[in-house]
Write an enzyme that holds these catalytic residues in place. Structure first.
Site, short mmCIF file in Angstrom:
data_model
loop_
_atom_site.label_atom_id
_atom_site.label_comp_id
_atom_site.label_asym_id
_atom_site.label_seq_id
_atom_site.Cartn_x
_atom_site.Cartn_y
_atom_site.Cartn_z
N ASN A 98 -45.47 15.83 2.35
CA ASN A 98 -46.69 15.39 1.46
C ASN A 98 -46.22 15.36 -0.24
OD1 ASN A 98 -49.32 14.09 0.83
ND2 ASN A 98 -49.23 16.05 -0.07
N ALA A 195 -55.27 7.00 -1.86
CA ALA A 195 -56.28 7.53 -1.92
C ALA A 195 -56.54 8.18 -3.18
CB ALA A 195 -56.04 9.01 -1.20
N ARG A 198 -54.03 13.52 -7.82
CA ARG A 198 -53.80 13.65 -9.33
C ARG A 198 -52.73 12.75 -9.52
NH1 ARG A 198 -49.60 18.50 -9.58
NH2 ARG A 198 -48.19 17.83 -7.60
N ASP A 504 8.39 -3.41 12.27
CA ASP A 504 8.90 -4.12 13.59
C ASP A 504 9.29 -2.99 14.61
OD1 ASP A 504 9.89 -5.48 15.61
OD2 ASP A 504 10.86 -7.08 14.32
N HIS A 509 15.16 -3.00 19.48
CA HIS A 509 16.16 -2.57 18.62
C HIS A 509 16.58 -1.00 18.65
CE1 HIS A 509 15.58 -6.61 16.93
NE2 HIS A 509 14.11 -6.37 17.03
N ILE A 524 20.11 -4.23 19.22
CA ILE A 524 20.63 -5.05 18.44
C ILE A 524 19.72 -4.97 16.91
CG2 ILE A 524 21.31 -6.67 19.99
CD1 ILE A 524 18.91 -8.34 19.27
N GLY A 527 16.96 -9.49 13.31
CA GLY A 527 17.42 -10.66 12.63
C GLY A 527 16.93 -10.54 11.37
N GLN A 720 19.60 6.85 -23.79
CA GLN A 720 18.78 5.79 -22.97
C GLN A 720 18.13 4.95 -24.11
OE1 GLN A 720 15.87 7.69 -20.82
NE2 GLN A 720 17.17 9.48 -20.39
#
Length: 732
Positions: A98, A195, A198, A504, A509, A524, A527, A720
């Site tokens: 409550n 009700a 307060r 795959d 394979h 194999i 592909g 660089q």
């Protein structure tokens, strides 16, 4: 009136019982024989401060001969409140949540603290206290719980967004607890009280405060907590002596699609809105009835699909199949793994573009897009039984043809969505060809990739279907002349094992016994691995390894490749189309035919630069002349570098010339000889031929340095920064 409802031997805990509704509940429970724990922090209506309001209620009960004990803990420490009951009475039977406070403000003025405090007291406090009591309820196979909601929670109320959200949250908590507690005889109900207290003082006028006394609500709570009340999961409103019960109501609604494969459009919602919202002959779902109803909607759609499919041929069922779109994630890891699986190497010119996420030109090899589109096939289980009507034996599957087109740069990070559509199934007598289109879009809905698979299923023909299709992107035979270019790549014995990691996982394979079932004496190569290798070599030859120049690629797969064999890729240029034929160098067998790569444009080699008039005869003079031309055109490039370089050019290991690249001077300058003003920050020494090979990309700078061909003194990191002058349009 029947016999009085009693609570003799029961222990009730009431939070926020120092006044208002909580006090009324406590007094009623004590009057009917229960021992009561009066919990109240004693703070203000807004949750500030503390006090001993609980003592007054305890004294009031004891003065009437009842049993009560005070507890001053916050509901955020609900375990301590329950401990008070156990320590004093040895049990807990009833919990009335409550306690509450208010921090009323409009949503724009509600602070984080205002929001959090209301939820901590109302919602979290009720949860924490209930959780502490739950093991005791289960052990004794009995418990009664009350949650306190509000009309503000059910309907909303201006200035109470924090309070309303918490109060409706309590209703959801109560509903769930009523389900979880049912088999342990634990009931949980929600009271919606109105009700005078307060919290409502100053809101309700004085005469209404008197007419809506808390003691007019308390008897409802007592009934809900009594042994003889069987209600659980109920929502009860009470005020001024009136009591009512809530229930859920829902329109019957309507299903806006005819099939599980159909989309729903916003226009369909608009056009049927009136019927969707029609409460005539409405429903009142309870518990899980709502989810059961939705399950029935889906079941009805699936039955409708099944009934329709039963009237279709197997091929028609497959062509009508629309599996849901699938998500596919893109990260640098997948991009790099794919590049490695099709032979990219750090030793290649621009190899880091495909292999290092820190490279500013980092991008996938375009045929990586096939893997993303392939997610639609794998996640829908198309080839492993997921496609209706037309069942496929995985060991009999061969990849016939492949097409891919890139509409928008493939992102290096992100989530894409792939949608699959079987557009044709052809009867080739000895087998069937399944033609499947896949579209991949990004998070904005823009098309990124279009792909098409032509899959040959050995032994699945002879069903009387058509032999040709207008849907297949056509292959184009190579010109009948000597190739314009030819590049080779020797595959690794583990090439198929590596390519499998891209997604795959067909055992054809890797597993010799499975390969034998397909008619091969050993596993194999995929592909698509040969497809990706061929694409990479075309980009190397005609696109300067720039994947953004790629538009599309088509190929027919004609023969298998064994891991370890060498692929020879022959190329013929006709405009922006590069015809491709790939063969096994060791056997001469062609593996990719009718293939082509369409480029947006073909990269051209830079025009040669004439050496200066006062020539020393060194080839590198042209390099420095070109560097000077670029510096003169873009002096800001030199200003950013702000360093002095001295190049010592050798001829047959003997000093032949020195060049200074002074980028500290304003403007920068490049000249032959020794530094005139600024001291060199970095000195580089190498052979004349190696200098030319370095700037044309035929010699890798790192390898040259490691092999001793390039010697550097001073600040090696400055080397660089020279890329902007050494290489056109360089990205550092």
């Amino acid at each position: 009136m029947s016999s009085q409802l009693r609570f003799d031997g029961k222990v009730a805990v009431v939070t926020g019982a120092g006044g208002g509704l909580g006090r009324a509940y406590a007094l009623w429970f004590a009057d009917r024989g229960a021992a009561v724990v009066i919990n109240d922090l004693g703070g203000s209506a807004s949750g500030e401060g503390s006090g001993r309001a609980a003592d007054l209620v305890v004294n009031e009960i004891k003065d009437k001969g009842g049993k009560a004990v005070a507890d001053y803990n916050s509901v955020e420490e609900g375990d301590k409140i329950v401990k008070t009951a156990i320590d004093n009475y040895g049990r807990i039977d009833i919990l009335v949540n409550n306690a509450g406070i208010l921090r009323d403000k409009s949503v724009a003025n509600t602070s984080d603290n205002d929001w959090d405090l209301i939820h901590r007291v109302h919602l979290r406090g009720s949860f924490v206290t209930t959780r502490a009591a739950w093991p005791h309820f289960r052990k004794q196979n009995y418990g009664r719980i009350i949650m306190t909601s509000s009309v503000a929670g059910i309907y909303g109320n201006f200035g109470q967004s924090n309070y309303s959200a918490a109060k409706l949250g309590l209703l959801g908590l109560s509903n769930t607890l009523s389900i979880e507690g049912k088999k342990y005889n634990i009931h949980c109900n929600t009271i919606v009280p109105m009700a005078g207290s307060r919290l409502t003082k100053g809101i309700l006028p004085p005469d209404m405060m008197e007419g809506m006394r808390p003691d007019l609500v308390a008897p409802v709570v007592l009934w809900l907590c009594h042994d003889s009340c069987s209600d659980t999961g109920s929502v009860i409103e009470a005020a001024a002596g009136w009591v009512g019960k809530y229930r859920w109501e829902r329109t019957r609604g309507m299903t806006l699609r005819e099939s599980t494969n159909d989309p729903i459009l916003p226009e369909a919602v608009r056009d049927n809105w009136e019927q969707i919202c029609d409460f005539n002959n409405s429903l009142h779902p309870k518990g899980n009835e709502a989810s059961m109803l939705l399950g029935k909607v889906l079941q009805d759609l699936m039955e409708k699909d099944a009934n329709r499919d039963a009237k279709l041929s197997p091929v028609e069922q497959a062509l009508n199949w629309r599996p849901p779109p699938v998500k596919c994630q893109v990260t640098p890891r997948e991009i790099i793994l794919y590049a490695l699986s099709v032979g990219a190497s750090t030793g290649d010119k621009d190899g880091l573009r495909y292999l290092y996420e820190g490279d500013e030109t980092f991008a996938p090899i375009p045929t990586f897009g096939v893997l993303l589109a392939q997610e639609a096939l794998s996640q829908s289980n198309m080839i492993t039984g997921g496609m209706p009507g037309f069942q496929v034996d995985l060991s009999k599957v061969l990849h016939g043809e492949q097409f891919i087109e890139i509409h928008k740069d493939i992102p290096t990070h992100g989530t894409l969505e792939a949608s699959l559509n079987v557009v044709d199934i052809l009867d080739k007598k000895s087998g069937a060809v399944i033609v499947t289109n896949v579209e991949v879009v990004d998070e904005t809905g823009d098309k990124v990739i279009s792909a098409q698979w032509s899959i040959f299923v050995v032994g699945a023909g002879g069903f009387g279907g058509k032999r040709n299709s207008d849907h297949i992107v056509p292959s184009v035979d190579a010109p009948k002349r000597k190739p314009d270019a030819s590049l080779s790549y020797k595959t690794s014995i583990d090439q198929a094992a590596l390519y499998r990691l891209t997604g795959d996982r067909n055992p054809l394979h890797i597993d010799a016994s499975f390969a034998a079932m397909g008619g091969f004496d050993r596993p194999i190569l995929h592909g698509l691995a040969s497809y990706g290798i061929s694409c990479r070599l075309v980009l190397q030859q005609y696109a300067d390894n720039n994947p953004s120049l790629f538009k599309s690629m088509k190929s027919r797969f004609t023969s298998p490749v064994l891991p370890g064999q060498t692929l020879q890729v022959d190329m013929w240029r006709e405009g922006n189309r590069i015809h491709v034929e790939t063969k096994v160098a060791e056997t001469g067998k062609t593996v990719l035919t009718g293939a082509y790569v369409d480029l947006k444009s073909v990269a051209s080699a830079p025009a040669p630069v004439a050496p200066p008039a006062a020539s020393t005869g060194l080839m590198s003079e042209a390099v420095f002349a070109e560097m000077k031309r670029r510096l003169d055109a873009k002096p800001e490039v030199g200003a950013k570098i702000n360093a002095v370089y001295q190049w010592n050019i050798l001829s047959n290991k003997k000093p032949a010339a020195s060049w200074v690249v002074d980028l500290k001077a304003k403007p920068g300058d490049i000249y032959q000889g020794e530094p005139k003003g600024n001291k060199a920050d970095c000195s580089l020494t190498l052979e004349d031929a190696d200098m030319v090979a370095l700037v044309t990309g035929k010699l890798n700078a790192q390898k040259a340095y490691m092999q001793g061909k390039l010697k550097i003194k001073g600040n090696i990191m400055l080397t660089q920064k020279l890329q902007g002058l050494l290489k056109e349009n360089a990205n550092l």
